[in-house]
Design a protein around this motif. Structure first.
Motif, short mmCIF file in Angstrom:
data_model
loop_
_atom_site.label_atom_id
_atom_site.label_comp_id
_atom_site.label_asym_id
_atom_site.label_seq_id
_atom_site.Cartn_x
_atom_site.Cartn_y
_atom_site.Cartn_z
N VAL A 96 19.97 -55.46 -27.41
CA VAL A 96 19.25 -56.60 -27.99
C VAL A 96 18.89 -57.59 -26.89
O VAL A 96 17.77 -58.10 -26.82
CB VAL A 96 20.11 -57.29 -29.07
CG1 VAL A 96 19.35 -58.45 -29.67
CG2 VAL A 96 20.49 -56.32 -30.15
N LEU A 97 19.86 -57.85 -26.01
CA LEU A 97 19.64 -58.82 -24.93
C LEU A 97 18.43 -58.43 -24.10
O LEU A 97 17.54 -59.24 -23.82
CB LEU A 97 20.88 -58.92 -24.06
CG LEU A 97 20.80 -59.89 -22.88
CD1 LEU A 97 20.71 -61.31 -23.38
CD2 LEU A 97 21.98 -59.73 -21.95
N LEU A 98 18.38 -57.15 -23.69
CA LEU A 98 17.26 -56.71 -22.86
C LEU A 98 15.95 -56.88 -23.60
O LEU A 98 14.93 -57.28 -23.02
CB LEU A 98 17.44 -55.25 -22.46
CG LEU A 98 18.47 -54.97 -21.38
CD1 LEU A 98 18.37 -53.54 -20.93
CD2 LEU A 98 18.27 -55.88 -20.20
N ILE A 110 28.64 -61.01 -25.79
CA ILE A 110 29.00 -59.85 -24.97
C ILE A 110 30.21 -60.18 -24.12
O ILE A 110 31.17 -59.40 -24.04
CB ILE A 110 27.81 -59.44 -24.07
CG1 ILE A 110 26.67 -58.88 -24.89
CG2 ILE A 110 28.25 -58.43 -23.02
CD1 ILE A 110 25.43 -58.55 -24.08
N ILE A 113 23.84 -64.21 -27.28
CA ILE A 113 24.21 -62.83 -27.00
C ILE A 113 25.05 -62.75 -25.73
O ILE A 113 26.02 -62.00 -25.66
CB ILE A 113 22.95 -61.94 -26.87
CG1 ILE A 113 22.18 -61.92 -28.18
CG2 ILE A 113 23.33 -60.51 -26.48
CD1 ILE A 113 20.82 -61.28 -28.07
N LEU A 157 24.58 -54.90 -28.28
CA LEU A 157 24.25 -56.28 -27.89
C LEU A 157 23.45 -56.30 -26.60
O LEU A 157 22.50 -57.07 -26.45
CB LEU A 157 25.54 -57.10 -27.73
CG LEU A 157 26.15 -57.62 -29.02
CD1 LEU A 157 27.49 -58.28 -28.75
CD2 LEU A 157 25.22 -58.62 -29.68
N PHE A 158 23.83 -55.43 -25.65
CA PHE A 158 23.06 -55.35 -24.41
C PHE A 158 21.62 -54.93 -24.70
O PHE A 158 20.68 -55.47 -24.12
CB PHE A 158 23.69 -54.36 -23.45
CG PHE A 158 24.45 -55.03 -22.35
CD1 PHE A 158 23.78 -55.77 -21.40
CD2 PHE A 158 25.82 -54.94 -22.29
CE1 PHE A 158 24.47 -56.42 -20.41
CE2 PHE A 158 26.53 -55.60 -21.30
CZ PHE A 158 25.86 -56.33 -20.35
N THR A 195 29.40 -51.93 -30.15
CA THR A 195 28.89 -53.30 -30.29
C THR A 195 28.33 -53.82 -28.98
O THR A 195 27.24 -54.40 -28.95
CB THR A 195 30.02 -54.25 -30.74
OG1 THR A 195 30.82 -53.58 -31.69
CG2 THR A 195 29.48 -55.51 -31.33
N VAL A 196 29.08 -53.59 -27.90
CA VAL A 196 28.63 -54.12 -26.61
C VAL A 196 27.31 -53.46 -26.19
O VAL A 196 26.38 -54.15 -25.76
CB VAL A 196 29.72 -53.92 -25.53
CG1 VAL A 196 29.17 -54.23 -24.16
CG2 VAL A 196 30.90 -54.81 -25.81
N LEU A 225 15.31 -60.69 -15.19
CA LEU A 225 14.60 -60.81 -16.46
C LEU A 225 14.59 -62.24 -16.97
O LEU A 225 13.79 -62.60 -17.82
CB LEU A 225 15.23 -59.88 -17.51
CG LEU A 225 15.00 -58.40 -17.28
CD1 LEU A 225 15.79 -57.58 -18.27
CD2 LEU A 225 13.53 -58.06 -17.40
N VAL A 236 15.25 -59.06 -25.95
CA VAL A 236 14.91 -60.49 -26.00
C VAL A 236 14.37 -60.94 -24.65
O VAL A 236 13.37 -61.66 -24.56
CB VAL A 236 16.15 -61.32 -26.40
CG1 VAL A 236 15.84 -62.80 -26.28
CG2 VAL A 236 16.59 -60.99 -27.80
N LEU A 237 15.01 -60.48 -23.58
CA LEU A 237 14.59 -60.91 -22.24
C LEU A 237 13.20 -60.40 -21.91
O LEU A 237 12.38 -61.13 -21.35
CB LEU A 237 15.60 -60.42 -21.19
CG LEU A 237 16.95 -61.12 -21.21
CD1 LEU A 237 17.91 -60.44 -20.25
CD2 LEU A 237 16.79 -62.58 -20.83
#
Lengths: 498, 528
Positions: free
Chosen positions: A18-20, B419, B415, A15-16, A11-12, B27, A22-23
């Motif tokens: 996805v975060l990257l 996290i 997110i 999620l990371f 999961t982590v 970022l 999005v960023l």
């Protein structure tokens, strides 16, 4: 509430990832506010506009409503369907003026950018992420000889999901590679889990999303053929898979099958294979582009003969890897073969983009646990080979950051993962350091120094020569590795000995 | 799993955490251009183009300088590389709302680099941790804090830098090096005076720990040395302004009591209840046909203006608010006076900041960072601390969600919090509940009673309800009420988070009061 730690890790990592994404998607895209042609973002938006307002039979044809000279659709129908779905679900429902016929050309607004970005993100989440998870699961179950621990699973997943090249091209530059690549990973995972029909269907879907997926076709063909030949009824097995592939194709091409006229004009097929665009376009680390510095292929041969030459060299270069898989199909060998075949296409096929490096990088990321160093090396030079492109897109900040993040995550696996041999003063190490220094300085020089007027593309050429040399060494290494792999029978023997 | 006795090297892991978080920060550069971003840009221009004696009198922009002199000096230092990069950044008039890539990159990079102070601060504590998992958790709590990322690197402030100073000071205090600890704390106050809320704790503790118990003369000498150190700091900060005869002007800027009791967005503190009680009473009394005067000013004024008035309940003046802060802080001051022990110091300081947050005048939601980040340092000391920290950090981070209101930043904050919560959960559970990395099953003894869970069922329900509050604010409210009551979702967030904050404050108070008992009982045992 007890959460298994594998679930937590997975999961982590997801999620990371996805975060990257999005960023990165906050940043600019290709052709942002650069009329009249814009870039890939506008191409995708234009396809949504066309597919929404023009009937399917007209999608690939020049007409008053569909001017093919302005970002005409040049991918197979699955891409067109995907454009239609995205246009309908995301853009047309909230910002209809962004996909209005004719009037929306070059439409850019913060809201439509957000929507366009979310189409990429959602298709990534729907296709690439589950496929990557499926692959990690299948790899652990069927391929890896060492029972990977929790950290190794997370690390492998991170290597696949955090591949900086893919994130930058899809979520920065703007494309939908994650769909075709995700379908390919899904196909690989299905085949590793012995669901060969599912795998064939998924790979056919990938082929129908981007014709470039054909880079992997020899590997799939070789492995599946090799497997089928070893079964009781080889012909029956081959027919089963053949029907699965043909069926998938038939469903996807349905709107074009019933009107023979469409095929007679061959409008679709000619759109998909644009030979008139030359053997290479921009500077790219392919054999033809690099060697053309010395030999001017375009002047020596006609387009027709160049086609034949590039076609035959491609076949020749992937033949050893494919033959190996027909002769001795193995799961690990299959993944190696995917890498080798896709690289031979990247080097020798006709009309290669710099973005095509994503295709060889995919199997390389699947091999991350087996070949950690080779993978990181390929990512580094794959990034470098796309550096000029990403500079044009103003994505340097994202480029540097994602590369740094990748290195940090790559180095986080302690113990079980990549441990470099501590051989100081070896020639190999010195050469590696030298090429790294070259790459660093080229990064800087390209950004800062103006090229001489006589050779405006001097630095691009230097970058591509460096990348080509590194890729070539890697391909030779992985080809040898594939041939030296233990066959399943040998592995079981050695296990018995233990 | 037994750890080797030698503490593993913490430098690589600290740098790893710092660099990964820096990647995320890099970022975040293209995120939205907040007013605080412009405030800090204006301060660069202000300190660069005006002579010192006009820093606190200038009114070119409404964003006047309201941080103490050290911060102004800091901006002054930064303004030189800024002017070298692009002279428009430091132009007092042409630079207003300047948003070229140069200023964006410069200011964002200045925050990312100044976070090295935070790394230094946390490094002091991480070095002392014995196991790698504890080191990682502390680094996770401080360097990967989603609240810091949201406030500093999206919204734009220098909290990481300032909290770094606080952690350095605490680090020295915990090591027993009171003089330098006090000195650094004085510097911190001269950077941002809001940190002065903990000054009483520092004063009492230093007096008792540093000065007392050495006899009268040596004690006096130590007191004077400390006074001198702090005096030097304050003199170098305020001296120049004193020389220009501007002290009253500076103080007026630093303490703008004209601003309302609450900030534009209500910080989740005690006053939220007070305001809402007032509204409810007013509503009821109106229904009962009483004649009530409607207040003229709203409660949500961010800029200098009239103080709001309450309809039914007594008015609150800054003095009342200050008195309440001091009063609630008293228990920990008494403890610090009676038992000046190093190991409780961080707890007392955090408690003092909690009091300041709950009862202070014109508190920003960002001020909860002042105690959440240092509490992360001691969260791994005991299971109770871990439970409290897990709860508090989620509530505090959620209360900062309204800072990022644009749709493009929405997934980022969600997110980041997700996290962080998952990592905290898995890290703390495996640290305290001994789940071995590869097994799903916990020891059968544990998990049956409430005490062995990271979060009880009440806390769990509370945290899950945050989700409901968020869904209400994001989707249901607009769906049901349309454009009516636009402030209601925000009010709900601060009201709901205020409950969690009050709980956290009460919990901290209880621990501080209880810690004496254990001390006394231990002492008694020794006597026996």
């Amino acid at each position: 509430m007890v959460v298994s730690s594998t679930t937590t890790t997975v999961t982590v990592v997801s999620l990371f990832a996805v975060l990257l994404r999005v960023l990165v998607s906050l940043g600019p895209y290709s052709g942002e506010s650069t009329p009249p042609k814009y870039g890939d973002y506008e191409a995708q938006r234009h396809w949504m506009e066309i597919t929404l307002h023009v009937p399917p039979s007209q999608w690939y044809r020049n007409s008053t409503h569909n001017d093919l000279s302005y970002w005409g659709l040049d991918y197979p129908p699955l891409t067109a369907y995907q454009s239609y779905a995205h246009g309908l679900l995301f853009l047309n429902s909230s910002v209809p003026e962004s996909v209005a016929l004719h009037s929306s050309r070059g439409y850019e607004s913060p809201k439509s950018k957000l929507l366009m970005r979310s189409t990429v993100l959602s298709s990534d989440l729907l296709i690439f992420f589950p496929s990557a998870l499926y692959f990690v699961y299948a790899y652990r179950l069927h391929v890896s000889s060492v029972n990977g621990n929790n950290a190794a699973i997370g690390w492998q997943l991170a290597m696949i999901l955090l591949n900086p090249c893919l994130i930058l091209i899809d979520h920065g530059h703007f494309q939908y590679n994650s769909i075709s690549l995700g379908l390919t990973i899904g196909a690989v995972a299905a085949i590793l889990s012995r669901h060969e029909i599912v795998g064939s269907v998924l790979f056919s879907l990938a082929l129908n999303h981007k014709q470039m997926s054909a880079y992997f076709a020899p590997a799939f063909l070789g492995y599946l053929l090799g497997k089928c030949l070893r079964r009781k009824h080889p012909i029956f097995e081959i027919c089963k898979l053949g029907f699965a592939v043909l069926g998938t194709f038939a469903v996807i091409w349905f709107p074009y099958l019933h009107s023979l006229e469409a095929f007679s004009e061959a409008s679709v097929l000619s759109r998909l294979a644009p030979f008139e665009r030359g053997i290479y376009e921009d500077y790219v680390a392919s054999f033809w582009c690099i060697s053309s510095i010395i030999i001017k292929w375009k002047n020596l041969f006609s387009v027709q003969s160049l086609k034949i030459i590039s076609f035959s060299t491609t076949i020749l270069s992937f033949l050893p890897s494919m033959v190996h898989q027909i002769g001795a199909p193995s799961d690990m060998g299959f993944i190696y073969s995917l890498l080798n075949c896709s690289f031979s296409f990247y080097f020798f096929s006709y009309q290669v983009h710099e973005k095509s490096i994503l295709l060889p990088l995919l199997p390389a990321s699947l091999l991350a646990l087996e070949e950690p160093f080779a993978f990181s090396w390929l990512v580094h030079y794959g990034m470098l080979s796309m550096y000029p492109l990403l500079c044009r897109d103003n994505l340097i900040l994202q480029y540097v950051t994602l590369l740094l993040f990748f290195v940090l995550i790559y180095s986080s696996l302690d113990g079980s993962g990549p441990v470099m041999k501590r051989d100081f003063f070896s020639i190999r190490k010195a050469l590696m350091a030298l090429s790294l220094i070259c790459s660093m300085s080229l990064h800087l020089v390209y950004l800062v120094v103006q090229p001489p007027k006589k050779y405006p593309f001097l630095f691009e050429a230097l970058i591509m020569i460096l990348c080509f040399s590194q890729f070539l060494i890697m391909v030779i290494h992985t080809n040898i590795k594939q041939w030296r792999l233990e066959t399943p029978s040998r592995i079981s023997k050695s296990r018995k000995n233990i | 799993m037994s750890q080797p006795p030698i503490a593993p090297s913490s430098a690589p892991v600290a740098w790893w955490f710092f660099l990964t978080s820096s990647c995320i920060k890099l970022l975040l550069i293209p995120t939205y251009h907040s007013t605080d971003f412009e405030v800090h840009r204006h301060w660069l221009a202000l300190t660069h183009s005006l002579p010192l004696h006009q820093w606190y009198t200038d009114i070119t922009s409404e964003w006047t300088l309201d941080y103490p002199p050290f911060f102004a000096y800091f901006e002054f230092l930064l303004s030189y590389p800024a002017s070298f990069l692009d002279s428009t950044i430091v132009d007092l008039r042409d630079g207003l709302w300047y948003s070229a890539p140069s200023v964006l990159l410069f200011q964002r990079f200045s925050v990312i680099i100044s976070d090295l102070v935070l790394l230094t601060g946390v490094w002091i504590f991480v070095r002392k941790q014995t196991t790698l998992s504890k080191k990682k958790l502390v680094l996770l709590f401080v360097l990967w804090s989603p609240s810091l990322l949201i406030v500093d690197h999206v919204h734009f402030q220098y909290n990481g830098f300032l909290l770094g100073w606080l952690l350095v000071s605490m680090g020295f205090m915990v090591q027993g090096r009171d003089l330098i600890g006090g000195f650094v704390f004085a510097c911190l106050i001269c950077f941002k005076h809001l940190f002065a809320v903990a000054a009483p704790v520092y004063f009492v503790y230093i007096f008792r720990h540093y000065c007392c118990g050495y006899g009268v003369w040596r004690g006096m000498k130590r007191f004077l040395v400390m006074g001198f150190a702090v005096g030097v700091v304050f003199a170098s900060a305020f001296g120049p302004f004193l020389y220009h005869g501007q002290m009253s002007q500076v103080l007026k800027r630093l303490f703008p009591f004209g601003r309302g009791l609450c900030h534009a967005y209500w910080a989740p503190n005690f006053w939220v209840f007070y305001i809402i009680l007032d509204k409810i009473l007013a509503f009821i009394l109106k229904k009962l046909q009483f004649n009530i005067q409607e207040p003229t000013a709203s409660f949500t004024r961010g800029l200098v203006g009239d103080s709001p008035t309450f309809t039914v309940l007594p008015q609150v003046s800054p003095a009342i608010s200050l008195a309440m802060v001091i009063l609630t802080m008293l228990p920990c001051l008494v403890q610090a006076w009676r038992f000046p022990r190093q190991r409780h110091f961080i707890r007392w300081v955090c408690y003092a900041y909690s009091c300041g947050f709950l009862f202070g005048w014109h508190v920003h939601e960002k001020a909860s960072l002042h105690f959440v980040i240092p509490l992360g340092i001691i969260a791994i000391d005991s299971f109770q601390d871990a439970k409290h920290y897990f709860f508090l950090s989620i509530v505090s981070c959620y209360s900062m969600f309204p800072l990022l209101f644009e749709p493009k930043e929405y997934p980022i904050k969600v997110i980041l919090l997700a996290i962080h919560s998952i990592l905290m959960w898995s890290g703390l559970t495996s640290l305290f509940l001994k789940i071995s990395p590869n097994s799903v099953h916990r020891k059968p003894r544990l998990g049956k009673n409430q005490e062995d869970r990271l979060i009880g069922w009440i806390g769990g329900c509370y945290l899950l309800s945050l989700l409901a509050v968020e869904i209400w604010g994001q989707f249901l409210h607009a769906y049901i009420f349309g454009d009516m009551l636009p402030f209601f979702p925000l009010m709900l967030v601060s009201l709901y988070c205020a409950i969690g904050m009050i709980y956290s404050w009460a919990w901290q108070l209880r621990v501080i009061l209880k810690s004496t008992d254990t001390l006394i009982s231990k002492k008694r045992k020794k006597f026996i």
